[in-house]
Design a protein around this motif. Structure first.
Motif, PDB file in Angstrom:
ATOM      1  N   THR A 190       1.032  -1.539  -0.409  1.00 19.82           N
ATOM      2  CA  THR A 190      -0.068  -0.007  -0.306  1.00 19.82           C
ATOM      3  C   THR A 190       1.006   1.571  -0.120  1.00 19.82           C
ATOM      4  OG1 THR A 190       0.120   0.149   2.253  1.00 19.82           O
ATOM      5  CG2 THR A 190      -1.770  -1.447   1.375  1.00 19.82           C
ATOM      6  N   HIS A 191       0.715   1.912  -0.058  1.00 19.27           N
ATOM      7  CA  HIS A 191       0.708   3.429  -0.324  1.00 19.27           C
ATOM      8  C   HIS A 191       1.555   4.035   1.161  1.00 19.27           C
ATOM      9  CE1 HIS A 191       1.722   7.863  -1.246  1.00 19.27           C
ATOM     10  NE2 HIS A 191       1.292   8.294   0.077  1.00 19.27           N
ATOM     11  N   ASP A 192       0.946   3.231   2.082  1.00 12.88           N
ATOM     12  CA  ASP A 192       0.868   3.524   3.705  1.00 12.88           C
ATOM     13  C   ASP A 192       2.274   2.557   4.046  1.00 12.88           C
ATOM     14  OD1 ASP A 192      -0.494   5.309   4.268  1.00 12.88           O
ATOM     15  OD2 ASP A 192      -1.690   4.011   5.937  1.00 12.88           O
ATOM     16  N   ASP A 193       2.497   1.048   2.993  1.00 13.81           N
ATOM     17  CA  ASP A 193       3.683   0.387   2.715  1.00 13.81           C
ATOM     18  C   ASP A 193       5.102   1.395   2.927  1.00 13.81           C
ATOM     19  OD1 ASP A 193       2.496  -1.278   4.519  1.00 13.81           O
ATOM     20  OD2 ASP A 193       1.790  -2.274   2.800  1.00 13.81           O
ATOM     21  N   ILE A 194       4.985   2.003   1.619  1.00 17.41           N
ATOM     22  CA  ILE A 194       5.815   2.532   0.811  1.00 17.41           C
ATOM     23  C   ILE A 194       6.257   3.354   1.837  1.00 17.41           C
ATOM     24  CG2 ILE A 194       6.863   3.677  -1.211  1.00 17.41           C
ATOM     25  CD1 ILE A 194       5.757   0.932  -1.576  1.00 17.41           C
ATOM     26  N   GLY A 195       5.875   3.926   1.871  1.00 19.14           N
ATOM     27  CA  GLY A 195       6.333   5.211   3.225  1.00 19.14           C
ATOM     28  C   GLY A 195       6.470   4.947   3.890  1.00 19.14           C
ATOM     29  N   ALA A 196       6.370   3.838   4.829  1.00 18.45           N
ATOM     30  CA  ALA A 196       6.907   3.395   5.783  1.00 18.45           C
ATOM     31  C   ALA A 196       8.299   2.316   5.814  1.00 18.45           C
ATOM     32  CB  ALA A 196       5.911   1.497   6.792  1.00 18.45           C
ATOM     33  N   LEU A 197       8.214   1.742   4.942  1.00 26.92           N
ATOM     34  CA  LEU A 197      10.160   1.490   4.502  1.00 26.92           C
ATOM     35  C   LEU A 197      10.761   3.000   3.924  1.00 26.92           C
ATOM     36  CD1 LEU A 197       8.842  -1.253   2.103  1.00 26.92           C
ATOM     37  CD2 LEU A 197       9.179  -1.193   3.835  1.00 26.92           C
ATOM     38  N   GLY A 198       9.989   3.864   3.589  1.00 32.90           N
ATOM     39  CA  GLY A 198      10.717   4.799   3.247  1.00 32.90           C
ATOM     40  C   GLY A 198      12.266   4.618   2.535  1.00 32.90           C
ATOM     41  N   ARG A 199      13.095   5.634   2.341  1.00 32.39           N
ATOM     42  CA  ARG A 199      13.795   5.043   0.835  1.00 32.39           C
ATOM     43  C   ARG A 199      15.045   3.831   0.658  1.00 32.39           C
ATOM     44  NH1 ARG A 199      18.962   8.388   2.503  1.00 32.39           N
ATOM     45  NH2 ARG A 199      19.996   5.882   1.835  1.00 32.39           N
ATOM     46  N   LEU A 200      15.249   2.905   0.537  1.00 27.96           N
ATOM     47  CA  LEU A 200      15.933   1.491   0.171  1.00 27.96           C
ATOM     48  C   LEU A 200      16.069   2.028  -1.526  1.00 27.96           C
ATOM     49  CD1 LEU A 200      12.968  -0.557   0.577  1.00 27.96           C
ATOM     50  CD2 LEU A 200      14.523  -0.169   2.274  1.00 27.96           C
ATOM     51  N   ASP A 201      17.694   2.087  -1.451  1.00 29.30           N
ATOM     52  CA  ASP A 201      19.261   2.120  -1.860  1.00 29.30           C
ATOM     53  C   ASP A 201      19.226   0.389  -3.067  1.00 29.30           C
ATOM     54  OD1 ASP A 201      19.830   4.554  -1.425  1.00 29.30           O
ATOM     55  OD2 ASP A 201      20.405   3.371   0.353  1.00 29.30           O
ATOM     56  N   VAL A 202      18.617  -0.624  -1.544  1.00 29.48           N
ATOM     57  CA  VAL A 202      19.462  -1.595  -2.369  1.00 29.48           C
ATOM     58  C   VAL A 202      17.924  -2.701  -2.157  1.00 29.48           C
ATOM     59  CG1 VAL A 202      20.332  -3.568  -2.688  1.00 29.48           C
ATOM     60  CG2 VAL A 202      21.582  -1.996  -2.652  1.00 29.48           C
ATOM     61  N   VAL A 203      17.200  -3.169  -2.845  1.00 23.15           N
ATOM     62  CA  VAL A 203      15.783  -3.959  -3.009  1.00 23.15           C
ATOM     63  C   VAL A 203      16.609  -5.571  -2.943  1.00 23.15           C
ATOM     64  CG1 VAL A 203      13.826  -4.576  -3.280  1.00 23.15           C
ATOM     65  CG2 VAL A 203      14.571  -2.580  -2.727  1.00 23.15           C
ATOM     66  N   LEU A 204      16.349  -6.490  -2.917  1.00 27.29           N
ATOM     67  CA  LEU A 204      16.433  -7.741  -2.677  1.00 27.29           C
ATOM     68  C   LEU A 204      14.773  -8.818  -2.897  1.00 27.29           C
ATOM     69  CD1 LEU A 204      18.994  -8.786   0.238  1.00 27.29           C
ATOM     70  CD2 LEU A 204      19.863  -7.999  -1.632  1.00 27.29           C
ATOM     71  N   ALA A 205      14.388  -8.748  -3.729  1.00 28.44           N
ATOM     72  CA  ALA A 205      13.316  -9.212  -5.012  1.00 28.44           C
ATOM     73  C   ALA A 205      13.353 -10.912  -4.892  1.00 28.44           C
ATOM     74  CB  ALA A 205      13.191  -8.504  -5.723  1.00 28.44           C
ATOM     75  N   PRO A 206      12.121 -11.762  -4.104  1.00 30.18           N
ATOM     76  CA  PRO A 206      11.772 -12.721  -4.736  1.00 30.18           C
ATOM     77  C   PRO A 206      10.873 -12.523  -6.809  1.00 30.18           C
ATOM     78  CG  PRO A 206      10.348 -12.423  -3.383  1.00 30.18           C
ATOM     79  CD  PRO A 206      11.153 -11.044  -3.062  1.00 30.18           C
ATOM     80  N   VAL A 207      11.893 -13.096  -7.388  1.00 29.53           N
ATOM     81  CA  VAL A 207      10.894 -12.560  -8.718  1.00 29.53           C
ATOM     82  C   VAL A 207      10.414 -14.590  -9.676  1.00 29.53           C
ATOM     83  CG1 VAL A 207      12.494 -10.925  -8.653  1.00 29.53           C
ATOM     84  CG2 VAL A 207      12.856 -13.120  -9.771  1.00 29.53           C
ATOM     85  N   ASP A 208      10.210 -15.141  -8.549  1.00 23.28           N
ATOM     86  CA  ASP A 208       9.706 -16.921  -9.651  1.00 23.28           C
ATOM     87  C   ASP A 208       8.257 -15.796  -9.914  1.00 23.28           C
ATOM     88  OD1 ASP A 208       7.792 -17.408  -6.995  1.00 23.28           O
ATOM     89  OD2 ASP A 208       9.478 -16.871  -6.017  1.00 23.28           O
ATOM     90  N   GLY A 209       7.277 -15.534  -9.815  1.00 22.84           N
ATOM     91  CA  GLY A 209       6.252 -14.918  -9.979  1.00 22.84           C
ATOM     92  C   GLY A 209       5.013 -16.472  -9.825  1.00 22.84           C
ATOM     93  N   SER A 210       5.076 -17.472  -8.533  1.00 23.74           N
ATOM     94  CA  SER A 210       4.525 -18.219  -8.266  1.00 23.74           C
ATOM     95  C   SER A 210       4.269 -18.338  -7.184  1.00 23.74           C
ATOM     96  CB  SER A 210       4.313 -19.226  -8.726  1.00 23.74           C
ATOM     97  OG  SER A 210       6.163 -20.256  -8.772  1.00 23.74           O
ATOM     98  N   TYR A 211       5.342 -18.753  -6.254  1.00 23.54           N
ATOM     99  CA  TYR A 211       5.009 -18.925  -4.930  1.00 23.54           C
ATOM    100  C   TYR A 211       4.819 -18.036  -4.365  1.00 23.54           C
ATOM    101  CZ  TYR A 211       6.544 -24.297  -6.210  1.00 23.54           C
ATOM    102  OH  TYR A 211       6.683 -25.266  -6.597  1.00 23.54           O
ATOM    103  N   THR A 212       5.463 -16.666  -4.255  1.00 24.93           N
ATOM    104  CA  THR A 212       5.382 -15.412  -3.772  1.00 24.93           C
ATOM    105  C   THR A 212       4.211 -14.661  -4.682  1.00 24.93           C
ATOM    106  OG1 THR A 212       8.222 -14.841  -4.862  1.00 24.93           O
ATOM    107  CG2 THR A 212       8.230 -15.533  -2.882  1.00 24.93           C
ATOM    108  N   LEU A 213       4.959 -12.984  -5.081  1.00 22.13           N
ATOM    109  CA  LEU A 213       3.517 -12.570  -5.834  1.00 22.13           C
ATOM    110  C   LEU A 213       4.106 -12.892  -6.636  1.00 22.13           C
ATOM    111  CD1 LEU A 213       1.985  -9.929  -5.512  1.00 22.13           C
ATOM    112  CD2 LEU A 213       4.141  -8.616  -5.305  1.00 22.13           C
ATOM    113  N   ASP A 214       2.844 -12.428  -8.056  1.00 20.41           N
ATOM    114  CA  ASP A 214       2.713 -12.527  -9.509  1.00 20.41           C
ATOM    115  C   ASP A 214       4.114 -11.546 -10.334  1.00 20.41           C
ATOM    116  OD1 ASP A 214       1.492 -10.143 -10.556  1.00 20.41           O
ATOM    117  OD2 ASP A 214      -0.024 -11.707  -8.642  1.00 20.41           O
ATOM    118  N   MET A 215       4.106 -12.229 -11.504  1.00 18.31           N
ATOM    119  CA  MET A 215       5.258 -11.190 -12.204  1.00 18.31           C
ATOM    120  C   MET A 215       4.884  -9.547 -12.316  1.00 18.31           C
ATOM    121  SD  MET A 215       8.675 -11.689 -13.275  1.00 18.31           S
ATOM    122  CE  MET A 215       8.343 -13.598 -13.663  1.00 18.31           C
TER     123      MET A 215
END
Length: 284
Positions: A190-215
């Motif tokens: 959500t917008h609030d989630d993005i605001g709570a995370l603040g500035r992220l310089d590096v994001v480590l992201a799961p990209v399997d597209g199925s077990y986690t979030l879709d692509m």
């Protein structure tokens, strides 16, 4: 989208506004998420003198002051090393572990490749990203030159039911860099989630597209986070990774493949154009 503030010449003013904002949050009873955003404030301007540096790769054998070492172990596990000697293993589990015993281990509950029932007793801080009673868990830890915080999200069980607060996005700050590990993220933010995370310089992201979030959902999240560096994880095979890279190459991101699983990061060497950096690691 927040509008960036103009660059301010006086060096004391950013500290003044930062202190004022923190004071207002404390007086108003701000949430831990709001305090976390203060730890990783949004970038206010681009430094024109750094444009020529690009995304230089440095050997991870030595982490100098103002640098952070990052090594991809595999699956969802990274080893983070600070100049002060603090080591972190993300999604610490019983299958893929770094060769060193970390001082900090973060875990998520999705399944057994993201947590350990028998963490090494030498680990000083074992940080589970959930509570068994499903109440929120909040971390706000200073460990020498490292700060660790988290933002909780929900996950699905094998039947598709929602487990509230089952996952944590862990955020690590060292050397004025903020690294976000999305864990086993199952939904958009959500917008609030993005605001709570603040500035992220590096994001480590799961990209399997199925077990986690879709692509599509993951691309939406990553674009919203606006991090200069994205490092894919949790993709199981090369075809899934290629699918993600092909989709993301059309999003005005540079794609870089590295031969070594190790990086040394610093604010001075962040790329000026958003970049996806692929590091080799075990996917089993």
């Amino acid at each position: 989208m927040q509008c960036p503030l103009p660059r301010i010449a006086q060096p004391w003013l950013p500290r003044f506004w930062s202190a004022l904002l923190l004071g207002l949050m404390l007086v108003s009873g701000a949430t831990p998420a709001a305090a976390q955003a203060e730890r990783c404030p949004k970038l206010v301007a681009e430094n024109p003198f750094l444009k020529h540096l690009g995304s230089r790769a440095l050997p991870a054998a030595y982490v100098a002051p103002r640098q952070v070492g990052l090594t991809y172990i595999g699956h969802s596990t990274f080893l983070i090393e600070t100049a002060g000697g603090v080591t972190v293993a993300t999604d610490y589990n019983d299958y893929v572990r770094p060769s060193v015993v970390p001082r900090v281990a973060t875990m998520n509950r999705a399944h057994s490749t993201h947590y350990s029932l028998n963490p090494d007793p030498g680990i000083e801080h074992v940080l589970k990203g959930w509570r068994e009673d499903r109440d929120p868990v909040h971390y706000n830890l200073d460990i020498d030159d490292l700060w660790v915080g988290n933002l909780q999200t929900n996950i699905r069980d094998w039947r598709g039911d929602t487990i509230r607060n089952g996952n944590s996005i862990f955020v690590f700050r060292a050397a004025d860099l903020c690294i976000g590990h999305l864990g086993h993220l199952h939904h958009t933010l959500t917008h609030d989630d993005i605001g709570a995370l603040g500035r992220l310089d590096v994001v480590l992201a799961p990209v399997d597209g199925s077990y986690t979030l879709d692509m599509d959902g993951m691309i939406e999240v990553l674009k919203a986070l606006e991090a200069p560096v994205i490092i894919p994880m949790h993709y199981f095979n090369e075809s899934t990774l290629e699918n993600f890279l092909t989709r993301f190459a059309g999003q005005d991101y540079v794609i870089e493949r590295r031969e070594s699983p190790e990086l040394v990061l610093s604010r001075e060497t962040l790329p000026t154009k958003p970049t996806v950096i692929v590091l080799p690691g075990s996917q089993y």
